[in-house]
Design a protein around this motif. Structure first.
Motif, PDB file in Angstrom:
ATOM      1  N   VAL A  39     -30.578 -12.967 -49.390  1.00  0.00           N
ATOM      2  CA  VAL A  39     -30.361 -12.668 -47.971  1.00  0.00           C
ATOM      3  C   VAL A  39     -28.856 -12.649 -47.687  1.00  0.00           C
ATOM      4  O   VAL A  39     -28.081 -13.260 -48.421  1.00  0.00           O
ATOM      5  CB  VAL A  39     -31.083 -13.702 -47.065  1.00  0.00           C
ATOM      6  CG1 VAL A  39     -32.585 -13.647 -47.289  1.00  0.00           C
ATOM      7  CG2 VAL A  39     -30.559 -15.107 -47.271  1.00  0.00           C
ATOM      8  N   PRO A  40     -28.443 -11.948 -46.650  1.00  0.00           N
ATOM      9  CA  PRO A  40     -27.008 -11.890 -46.330  1.00  0.00           C
ATOM     10  C   PRO A  40     -26.515 -13.203 -45.730  1.00  0.00           C
ATOM     11  O   PRO A  40     -27.281 -13.950 -45.124  1.00  0.00           O
ATOM     12  CB  PRO A  40     -26.927 -10.751 -45.318  1.00  0.00           C
ATOM     13  CG  PRO A  40     -28.264 -10.734 -44.660  1.00  0.00           C
ATOM     14  CD  PRO A  40     -29.250 -11.148 -45.724  1.00  0.00           C
ATOM     15  N   GLU A  41     -25.236 -13.453 -45.925  1.00  0.00           N
ATOM     16  CA  GLU A  41     -24.617 -14.658 -45.385  1.00  0.00           C
ATOM     17  C   GLU A  41     -24.224 -14.457 -43.928  1.00  0.00           C
ATOM     18  O   GLU A  41     -23.905 -13.344 -43.503  1.00  0.00           O
ATOM     19  CB  GLU A  41     -23.368 -15.008 -46.188  1.00  0.00           C
ATOM     20  CG  GLU A  41     -23.644 -15.421 -47.610  1.00  0.00           C
ATOM     21  CD  GLU A  41     -22.373 -15.804 -48.355  1.00  0.00           C
ATOM     22  OE1 GLU A  41     -21.312 -15.964 -47.716  1.00  0.00           O
ATOM     23  OE2 GLU A  41     -22.462 -15.941 -49.580  1.00  0.00           O
ATOM     24  N   ALA A  53     -30.057  -6.849 -47.740  1.00  0.00           N
ATOM     25  CA  ALA A  53     -30.659  -7.902 -48.554  1.00  0.00           C
ATOM     26  C   ALA A  53     -31.342  -7.261 -49.758  1.00  0.00           C
ATOM     27  O   ALA A  53     -31.440  -6.039 -49.852  1.00  0.00           O
ATOM     28  CB  ALA A  53     -31.665  -8.689 -47.716  1.00  0.00           C
ATOM     29  N   VAL A  72     -24.589 -10.743 -39.010  1.00  0.00           N
ATOM     30  CA  VAL A  72     -25.593 -11.724 -39.424  1.00  0.00           C
ATOM     31  C   VAL A  72     -25.224 -13.083 -38.832  1.00  0.00           C
ATOM     32  O   VAL A  72     -24.082 -13.538 -38.946  1.00  0.00           O
ATOM     33  CB  VAL A  72     -25.670 -11.818 -40.964  1.00  0.00           C
ATOM     34  CG1 VAL A  72     -26.626 -12.924 -41.400  1.00  0.00           C
ATOM     35  CG2 VAL A  72     -26.076 -10.475 -41.557  1.00  0.00           C
ATOM     36  N   GLY A  75     -29.145 -16.356 -42.460  1.00  0.00           N
ATOM     37  CA  GLY A  75     -30.052 -15.916 -43.512  1.00  0.00           C
ATOM     38  C   GLY A  75     -31.160 -16.949 -43.635  1.00  0.00           C
ATOM     39  O   GLY A  75     -30.950 -18.130 -43.346  1.00  0.00           O
ATOM     40  N   ASN A  76     -32.339 -16.536 -44.050  1.00  0.00           N
ATOM     41  CA  ASN A  76     -33.485 -17.436 -44.134  1.00  0.00           C
ATOM     42  C   ASN A  76     -33.497 -18.169 -45.474  1.00  0.00           C
ATOM     43  O   ASN A  76     -34.017 -17.667 -46.462  1.00  0.00           O
ATOM     44  CB  ASN A  76     -34.785 -16.651 -43.930  1.00  0.00           C
ATOM     45  CG  ASN A  76     -35.997 -17.552 -43.838  1.00  0.00           C
ATOM     46  OD1 ASN A  76     -35.922 -18.764 -44.024  1.00  0.00           O
ATOM     47  ND2 ASN A  76     -37.137 -16.950 -43.549  1.00  0.00           N
ATOM     48  N   GLN A  77     -32.928 -19.378 -45.487  1.00  0.00           N
ATOM     49  CA  GLN A  77     -32.866 -20.166 -46.720  1.00  0.00           C
ATOM     50  C   GLN A  77     -34.258 -20.542 -47.212  1.00  0.00           C
ATOM     51  O   GLN A  77     -34.497 -20.615 -48.419  1.00  0.00           O
ATOM     52  CB  GLN A  77     -32.016 -21.426 -46.505  1.00  0.00           C
ATOM     53  CG  GLN A  77     -31.777 -22.211 -47.784  1.00  0.00           C
ATOM     54  CD  GLN A  77     -31.024 -21.415 -48.852  1.00  0.00           C
ATOM     55  OE1 GLN A  77     -30.030 -20.740 -48.574  1.00  0.00           O
ATOM     56  NE2 GLN A  77     -31.500 -21.480 -50.095  1.00  0.00           N
ATOM     57  N   PHE A  96     -36.073 -12.264 -43.146  1.00  0.00           N
ATOM     58  CA  PHE A  96     -34.933 -12.260 -44.059  1.00  0.00           C
ATOM     59  C   PHE A  96     -33.641 -12.757 -43.409  1.00  0.00           C
ATOM     60  O   PHE A  96     -32.919 -13.542 -43.981  1.00  0.00           O
ATOM     61  CB  PHE A  96     -34.710 -10.855 -44.621  1.00  0.00           C
ATOM     62  CG  PHE A  96     -35.596 -10.538 -45.791  1.00  0.00           C
ATOM     63  CD1 PHE A  96     -35.055 -10.306 -47.045  1.00  0.00           C
ATOM     64  CD2 PHE A  96     -36.971 -10.467 -45.648  1.00  0.00           C
ATOM     65  CE1 PHE A  96     -35.868 -10.012 -48.131  1.00  0.00           C
ATOM     66  CE2 PHE A  96     -37.788 -10.173 -46.718  1.00  0.00           C
ATOM     67  CZ  PHE A  96     -37.244  -9.951 -47.964  1.00  0.00           C
ATOM     68  N   PHE A  97     -33.327 -12.238 -42.215  1.00  0.00           N
ATOM     69  CA  PHE A  97     -32.088 -12.640 -41.554  1.00  0.00           C
ATOM     70  C   PHE A  97     -32.192 -12.403 -40.054  1.00  0.00           C
ATOM     71  O   PHE A  97     -33.046 -11.652 -39.590  1.00  0.00           O
ATOM     72  CB  PHE A  97     -30.867 -11.910 -42.136  1.00  0.00           C
ATOM     73  CG  PHE A  97     -30.934 -10.411 -42.060  1.00  0.00           C
ATOM     74  CD1 PHE A  97     -30.375  -9.720 -40.988  1.00  0.00           C
ATOM     75  CD2 PHE A  97     -31.547  -9.671 -43.066  1.00  0.00           C
ATOM     76  CE1 PHE A  97     -30.435  -8.336 -40.920  1.00  0.00           C
ATOM     77  CE2 PHE A  97     -31.603  -8.290 -43.019  1.00  0.00           C
ATOM     78  CZ  PHE A  97     -31.044  -7.627 -41.939  1.00  0.00           C
TER      79      PHE A  97
END
Length: 123
Positions: A39-41, A53, A72, A75-77, A96-97
């Motif tokens: 996922v993007p930061e 992503a 963004v 992001g979904n850790q 995802f984000f």
């Protein structure tokens, strides 16, 4: 909150100027068992249509595209830690984000649920 869909099979849940983005149930079914997600930061600027992503399954690797432009915010850790969420709850916990939209009018180019269903039926 409004939900929109892209032709690349992303869903977008918009709440004010913030949107959560993930892959649709249709997309996860096409991919098969998801085994890796990137996922993007936070802070990354995304342009509509640009790569945002990565999702990899036992069948294929695929990019997830930014359906809208913006930055963004998260992001979904949980998804990174448990990629199977993309299969078990793709339009819920498997997001995802989240991003802050730079132009909320871009949603006008996306599909609603009925339009998306018709689009998938024609594939």
């Amino acid at each position: 909150m409004s939900v929109y869909y892209s032709k690349e099979h992303e869903w977008i849940r918009v709440d004010g100027d913030v949107a959560a983005v993930g892959i649709t149930d249709f997309a996860q079914a096409q991919l098969g068992d998801v085994v890796f997600v990137e996922v993007p930061e936070a802070g990354r600027r995304l342009s509509r249509g640009g790569e945002a992503a990565v999702v990899e399954s036992v069948k294929a690797a695929s990019d997830v595209y930014a359906p809208l432009s913006g930055e963004v915010v998260e992001g979904n850790q949980a998804l990174v830690d448990d990629p199977a969420l993309a299969n078990s709850d793709p339009e819920g916990a498997g997001w995802f984000f989240r991003m802050r939209l730079s132009d909320t009018h871009e949603v006008n180019d996306l599909m609603d649920a009925d339009q998306y269903k018709a689009f998938c039926d024609s594939q």
